[in-house]
Enzyme design. Structure first.
Site, PDB file in Angstrom:
ATOM      1  N   ASN A  20     -10.539  -0.042   0.776  1.00  0.00           N
ATOM      2  CA  ASN A  20      -9.075   0.058   0.691  1.00  0.00           C
ATOM      3  C   ASN A  20      -8.630  -0.508  -0.667  1.00  0.00           C
ATOM      4  O   ASN A  20      -8.783  -1.701  -0.917  1.00  0.00           O
ATOM      5  CB  ASN A  20      -8.488  -0.749   1.852  1.00  0.00           C
ATOM      6  CG  ASN A  20      -6.976  -0.787   1.853  1.00  0.00           C
ATOM      7  OD1 ASN A  20      -6.331  -0.469   0.869  1.00  0.00           O
ATOM      8  ND2 ASN A  20      -6.410  -1.215   2.969  1.00  0.00           N
TER       9      ASN A  20
ATOM     10  N   CYS B 286       0.817  -1.229   0.000  1.00  0.00           N
ATOM     11  CA  CYS B 286       0.000   0.000   0.000  1.00  0.00           C
ATOM     12  C   CYS B 286       0.847   1.273   0.000  1.00  0.00           C
ATOM     13  O   CYS B 286       0.307   2.374  -0.106  1.00  0.00           O
ATOM     14  CB  CYS B 286      -0.956  -0.006   1.181  1.00  0.00           C
ATOM     15  SG  CYS B 286      -1.953  -1.482   1.239  1.00  0.00           S
TER      16      CYS B 286
ATOM     17  N   HIS C  65      -3.259   6.945   2.659  1.00  0.00           N
ATOM     18  CA  HIS C  65      -3.753   5.663   2.140  1.00  0.00           C
ATOM     19  C   HIS C  65      -5.097   5.398   2.812  1.00  0.00           C
ATOM     20  O   HIS C  65      -5.227   5.510   4.037  1.00  0.00           O
ATOM     21  CB  HIS C  65      -2.744   4.564   2.459  1.00  0.00           C
ATOM     22  CG  HIS C  65      -3.276   3.192   2.253  1.00  0.00           C
ATOM     23  ND1 HIS C  65      -4.000   2.848   1.128  1.00  0.00           N
ATOM     24  CD2 HIS C  65      -3.223   2.064   3.029  1.00  0.00           C
ATOM     25  CE1 HIS C  65      -4.351   1.574   1.216  1.00  0.00           C
ATOM     26  NE2 HIS C  65      -3.903   1.086   2.361  1.00  0.00           N
TER      27      HIS C  65
HETATM   28  N1  ACO Z   1     -18.365  -8.486  10.459  1.00  0.00           N
HETATM   29  C1  ACO Z   1     -18.852  -8.738  11.670  1.00  0.00           C
HETATM   30  N2  ACO Z   1     -18.094  -9.094  12.723  1.00  0.00           N
HETATM   31  C2  ACO Z   1     -16.770  -9.186  12.511  1.00  0.00           C
HETATM   32  C3  ACO Z   1     -16.185  -8.926  11.254  1.00  0.00           C
HETATM   33  C4  ACO Z   1     -17.038  -8.569  10.204  1.00  0.00           C
HETATM   34  N3  ACO Z   1     -16.580  -8.298   8.966  1.00  0.00           N
HETATM   35  N4  ACO Z   1     -14.853  -9.097  11.359  1.00  0.00           N
HETATM   36  C5  ACO Z   1     -14.597  -9.446  12.635  1.00  0.00           C
HETATM   37  N5  ACO Z   1     -15.763  -9.495  13.338  1.00  0.00           N
HETATM   38  C6  ACO Z   1     -15.949  -9.798  14.743  1.00  0.00           C
HETATM   39  C7  ACO Z   1     -14.854 -10.694  15.285  1.00  0.00           C
HETATM   40  O1  ACO Z   1     -15.142 -12.042  15.043  1.00  0.00           O
HETATM   41  C8  ACO Z   1     -14.890 -10.347  16.756  1.00  0.00           C
HETATM   42  O2  ACO Z   1     -15.978 -11.041  17.341  1.00  0.00           O
HETATM   43  P1  ACO Z   1     -15.867 -11.607  18.858  1.00  0.00           P
HETATM   44  O3  ACO Z   1     -15.640 -10.410  19.725  1.00  0.00           O
HETATM   45  O4  ACO Z   1     -17.193 -12.272  19.059  1.00  0.00           O
HETATM   46  O5  ACO Z   1     -14.696 -12.530  18.839  1.00  0.00           O
HETATM   47  C9  ACO Z   1     -15.245  -8.864  16.765  1.00  0.00           C
HETATM   48  O6  ACO Z   1     -15.831  -8.587  15.481  1.00  0.00           O
HETATM   49  C10 ACO Z   1     -14.039  -7.963  16.962  1.00  0.00           C
HETATM   50  O7  ACO Z   1     -12.994  -8.395  16.073  1.00  0.00           O
HETATM   51  P2  ACO Z   1     -11.619  -7.650  16.021  1.00  0.00           P
HETATM   52  O8  ACO Z   1     -10.724  -8.326  15.033  1.00  0.00           O
HETATM   53  O9  ACO Z   1     -11.110  -7.481  17.435  1.00  0.00           O
HETATM   54  O10 ACO Z   1     -12.082  -6.236  15.479  1.00  0.00           O
HETATM   55  P3  ACO Z   1     -11.301  -4.884  15.451  1.00  0.00           P
HETATM   56  O11 ACO Z   1     -11.995  -3.894  16.288  1.00  0.00           O
HETATM   57  O12 ACO Z   1      -9.839  -5.077  15.648  1.00  0.00           O
HETATM   58  O13 ACO Z   1     -11.530  -4.437  13.946  1.00  0.00           O
HETATM   59  C11 ACO Z   1     -10.341  -4.345  11.898  1.00  0.00           C
HETATM   60  C12 ACO Z   1     -11.015  -5.242  12.903  1.00  0.00           C
HETATM   61  C13 ACO Z   1     -11.368  -3.414  11.293  1.00  0.00           C
HETATM   62  C14 ACO Z   1      -9.750  -5.205  10.783  1.00  0.00           C
HETATM   63  C15 ACO Z   1      -9.230  -3.530  12.621  1.00  0.00           C
HETATM   64  O14 ACO Z   1      -8.361  -4.375  13.312  1.00  0.00           O
HETATM   65  C16 ACO Z   1      -8.451  -2.696  11.675  1.00  0.00           C
HETATM   66  O15 ACO Z   1      -8.958  -1.740  11.137  1.00  0.00           O
HETATM   67  N6  ACO Z   1      -7.163  -2.999  11.443  1.00  0.00           N
HETATM   68  C17 ACO Z   1      -6.383  -2.321  10.471  1.00  0.00           C
HETATM   69  C18 ACO Z   1      -6.655  -2.987   9.171  1.00  0.00           C
HETATM   70  C19 ACO Z   1      -6.195  -2.189   7.998  1.00  0.00           C
HETATM   71  O16 ACO Z   1      -6.435  -1.012   7.914  1.00  0.00           O
HETATM   72  N7  ACO Z   1      -5.560  -2.889   7.093  1.00  0.00           N
HETATM   73  C20 ACO Z   1      -5.107  -2.349   5.894  1.00  0.00           C
HETATM   74  C21 ACO Z   1      -3.876  -1.519   6.073  1.00  0.00           C
HETATM   75  S1  ACO Z   1      -2.529  -2.016   5.144  1.00  0.00           S
HETATM   76  C22 ACO Z   1      -3.103  -2.302   3.667  1.00  0.00           C
HETATM   77  O17 ACO Z   1      -3.821  -1.497   3.212  1.00  0.00           O
HETATM   78  C23 ACO Z   1      -2.839  -3.565   2.977  1.00  0.00           C
END
Ligand code: ACO
Length: 322
Positions: free
Chosen positions: A279, A113, A249
């Site tokens: 993204n 990215c 980004h």
């Molecule tokens: N829909 C519904 N529920 C979901 C989903 C979904 N799509 N995905 C995860 N969950 C659930 C999980 O199972 C978990 O449930 P539980 O509490 O019952 O176990 C709950 O939601 C929380 O999951 P987390 O993984 O802890 O969620 P988090 O708040 O960390 O959010 C996210 C996840 C959005 C991916 C976050 O970690 C994030 O934004 N990370 C950065 C990701 C990013 O920006 N990546 C790209 C950057 S680099 C590049 O561009 C390649």
């Protein structure tokens, strides 16, 4: 030496997929995606591969720059989803756009990215060295090819698209970059390639799916964006209030809100369109720039910082004057 951007273009994949559409195929829902990421919809490609989207964006940028396409002597495509292993997507763009001028070089750049930032830095180095005169720099992705729709933690985040710019020497406008990488020993953000095949089997079994440790990426991203903004400001000797736009980004609205709050920067200084596209990796920054140009938001002599971060791990920023 001064460098300017004289043309902007972008291309959208054909199929708009809202969060509600996605929830029909993936165990997720609109409220969760919007609350955790800010994404409302994304576009998936139906028939256009990465080089097709890249070519469409390139032709728009060439038209916007009002130049004869024959003057382009460098084509760079930043991508992690090339059409194939060879030829490069940049070479396909050269063919598809009819840019087979005698003195043109094309190649791809993979810095995930951060790819578009690294491509701009490559182009500037080639311009300053005098090897080239007009660079076509593209970020293009068809990430839907590497999404695992059984993995709801990644498949809801990404989309397809392309953006492009034309760069050349300038007598007045400044451009500079700051880029870094740190070899990822934890497999924070990966997509595997083909397996080795010493036993000469006919079928290669591999998983090219994008895998991500979401919270680790979140923590890395906020550190990276802050590092880039501080370092670019130091190099330019400017204060944040002298910057008109920060174009990050477009990964996640919460990441940007966190950084804005931590660094005490007004959120409105960050250009955000991830609600519309998700993204799009290397394509997200040039798509945003092209959209800003079309909307009249990039006015003469504005000061802009672009910030990329992603797999590698890689991160970096570009400062330019519009
Ligand atoms: N829909 C519904 N529920 C979901 C989903 C979904 N799509 N995905 C995860 N969950 C659930 C999980 O199972 C978990 O449930 P539980 O509490 O019952 O176990 C709950 O939601 C929380 O999951 P987390 O993984 O802890 O969620 P988090 O708040 O960390 O959010 C996210 C996840 C959005 C991916 C976050 O970690 C994030 O934004 N990370 C950065 C990701 C990013 O920006 N990546 C790209 C950057 S680099 C590049 O561009 C390649």
């Amino acid at each position: 030496m001064s460098i300017e951007i004289i043309g902007f273009g972008s291309a959208q994949a054909e199929k708009c997929v809202t969060n509600a559409d996605l929830a029909k195929a993936v165990d997720t829902n609109d409220a969760w995606i919007q609350e955790r990421t800010g994404i409302k919809q994304r576009y998936f490609s139906v028939s256009k591969n990465t080089s097709d989207l890249a070519s469409e964006a390139a032709l728009m940028a060439i038209q916007d720059a009002k130049i004869d396409p024959k003057v382009i002597d460098l084509i760079l495509v930043a991508t992690i989803t090339p059409d194939g292993m060879m030829p490069s997507t940049a070479s396909l763009v050269q063919a598809k756009c009819g840019l087979n001028a005698q003195n043109c070089l094309s190649y791809d750049i993979n810095a995930a990215c951060t790819g578009f930032i690294v491509a701009m830095q490559n182009a500037q180095a080639m311009l300053e060295a005098g090897y080239i005169k007009n660079a076509l720099v593209i970020g293009a992705e068809t990430l839907s090819k590497i999404l695992d729709f059984n993995d709801r933690t990644t498949s809801v985040l990404f989309g397809d698209g392309a953006g492009a710019i034309i760069m050349r020497k300038s007598s007045t406008k400044q451009m500079l970059h700051y880029t870094r990488s740190e070899g990822d020993v934890h497999g924070t953000l990966t997509s595997d390639g083909l397996a080795l095949n010493p036993d000469m089997k006919y079928d290669q079994v591999s998983s090219h799916y994008l895998r991500m440790q979401g919270q680790a990426v979140f923590r890395f991203a906020v550190r990276a964006i802050e590092d880039v903004i501080i370092n670019v400001l130091t190099q330019t000797k400017l204060e944040i209030n002298q910057i008109d736009w920060i174009v990050p980004h477009q990964a996640n609205r919460r990441i940007i809100e966190y950084v804005a709050n931590k660094m005490n920067i007004d959120l409105t200084k960050f250009y955000l369109n991830l609600d519309q596209y998700g993204n799009t990796s290397s394509a997200s920054i040039p798509i945003a720039l092209s959209e800003m140009k079309t909307k009249g938001l990039l006015k003469e002599d504005m000061r802009v910082i672009c910030v990329g971060f992603g797999a590698g791990l890689t991160w970096g920023g570009s400062y330019f004057e519009s």
